[in-house]
Enzyme design. Structure first.
Site, short mmCIF file in Angstrom:
data_model
loop_
_atom_site.label_atom_id
_atom_site.label_comp_id
_atom_site.label_asym_id
_atom_site.label_seq_id
_atom_site.Cartn_x
_atom_site.Cartn_y
_atom_site.Cartn_z
N HIS A 202 0.85 -1.35 0.04
CA HIS A 202 -0.02 -0.01 -0.02
C HIS A 202 0.88 1.32 -0.16
CE1 HIS A 202 -3.70 -2.45 0.38
NE2 HIS A 202 -3.19 -2.86 1.43
N ASP B 196 -3.08 -10.57 -2.42
CA ASP B 196 -3.50 -9.94 -1.25
C ASP B 196 -4.93 -9.49 -1.51
OD1 ASP B 196 -2.10 -8.64 1.40
OD2 ASP B 196 -4.20 -7.55 0.61
N HIS C 247 -6.34 -7.09 -0.57
CA HIS C 247 -6.40 -5.70 -0.90
C HIS C 247 -5.68 -5.43 -2.33
CE1 HIS C 247 -6.82 -6.18 3.51
NE2 HIS C 247 -7.79 -5.19 3.59
N ASP D 110 -4.43 -12.91 3.01
CA ASP D 110 -5.79 -12.31 3.74
C ASP D 110 -7.10 -12.64 2.75
OD1 ASP D 110 -4.83 -10.53 1.93
OD2 ASP D 110 -4.58 -8.77 3.60
ZN LIG Z 1 -4.22 -6.96 2.59
#
Ligand SMILES: [Zn+2]
Length: 342
Positions: free
Chosen positions: A158, A193, A195, A282
């Site tokens: 991120h 991931d 995200h 995740d």
């Molecule tokens: Zn994540």
């Protein structure tokens, strides 16, 4: 498969998290590393302590002032009146005319995109050593290893060139991908991931030599919200070299693996010399962040498919939060990768 882990990364132990107006315990805890190491050990894979990477490997993706900020901000923060135990921003530069500030409180807002990546006493050491793991794994692959795994925490995907966010400090995935460019004209990144890998996308968004591909929960209803949409395809020289595959929250094995197949086909069309995988775990059905519903068998098949693509591959640990299933998720993915390589 060579694996790299630095025990010093446990020095990063963030406390603060703000969710829906509630202050809670940060999910990116040192305990994650122990759970992940257990997965590596269950497969009998050797784990090495990485050598210190040159600062130039970090500056391949990050601005010098961002690296300096991470290194010095905690000590400076202690001199503020009534300073808390962690550097956490409370002002952010939203104006396009904003200029780089001198004051530490303002620099925290400049270099931290949200409140989810607090910097504590040991955070610089941890992110520096996590980057060392990423570089060591890339160097192993450049030296001829078929694949290598970097057990990095804090995670990185991120974080853009100079803005940390979402539990991430330095972008270990992007650092590994940039390192692979030393030996390959074209490198692909594949982020699985749950995200969207918004930091990695931002770093390579205008480049044609690094393709960025991400499979993730639809940002219309999930972090990082503002980017990660299918319409984002790159800019300038990078036009056509970014590809996002947003999926509905709760997506399970079938459509997730079908999408992974599409993503690998897209990468094959690019023809990279090497692959960097942002290995977030995740997306698992029991992950506390509840983004998707991938099973252990889904991770095993993903490992097989990515190995079968045949590229020299660096696997960089990203998300995957506290649950006893984290160990088996990693063991399933790496086991699948090693089996798919046979
Ligand atoms: Zn994540």
């Amino acid at each position: 498969m060579k694996c790299f882990y630095a025990p010093e990364t446990e020095a990063h132990d963030p406390k603060f998290r703000l969710t829906h107006g509630q202050i809670a315990r940060n999910a990116e805890q040192a305990e994650r590393a122990r759970l992940l190491l257990a997965g590596v050990e269950a497969l009998g894979l050797p784990v090495s302590d990485p050598p210190e990477a040159p600062r130039s490997a970090l500056e391949a993706v990050h601005s010098p002032r961002f690296i300096d900020f991470l290194e010095t901000c905690w000590d400076e923060w202690q001199a503020l009146p009534d300073a808390g135990p962690e550097v956490i921003p409370n002002v952010f530069p939203r104006d396009a005319a904003a200029s780089y500030p001198e004051h530490l409180v303002a620099r925290a807002g400049w270099h931290m995109g949200d409140t989810a990546a607090p910097v504590g006493k040991g955070s610089w050491l941890a992110t520096r050593r996590a980057a060392d793991c990423a570089v060591a794994a890339a160097d192993a692959v450049l030296a001829g290893e078929r694949a290598a795994y970097a057990l990095c925490r804090p995670p990185g995907h991120h974080t853009s060139a100079e803005i940390a966010a979402g539990h991430c400090l330095m972008n270990v995935s992007a650092i590994a991908a940039a390192r692979l460019r030393r030996g390959h004209q074209k490198v692909a990144t594949l982020d699985i991931d749950v995200h969207h890998g918004n930091g990695t996308q931002a770093i390579f968004y205008d480049r044609a030599d690094v393709m960025t591909v991400s499979i993730h929960a639809d940002p219309r209803e999930y972090y990082p919200f503002f980017v990660g949409h299918a319409a984002e395809t790159g800019t300038g020289d990078g036009e056509g070299f970014n590809r996002n595959f947003p999926l509905p929250r709760g997506t399970g094995d079938g459509p997730w693996l079908d999408t992974l197949r599409d993503a690998l086909r897209h990468i094959n069309g690019f023809g990279p010399g090497a692959l960097m995988v942002s290995l977030g775990l995740d997306a698992h059905e029991n992950d506390p962040l509840k983004g998707m519903a991938v099973t252990f068998d889904g991770f095993r098949q993903a490992g097989e498919m990515i190995a079968a693509a045949g590229y020299p591959t660096v696997l960089v640990q990203e998300g995957g939060y506290l649950s006893t299933d984290l160990t088996t998720s990693l063991e399933s993915f790496l086991g699948g990768f090693l089996g798919g390589d046979a």
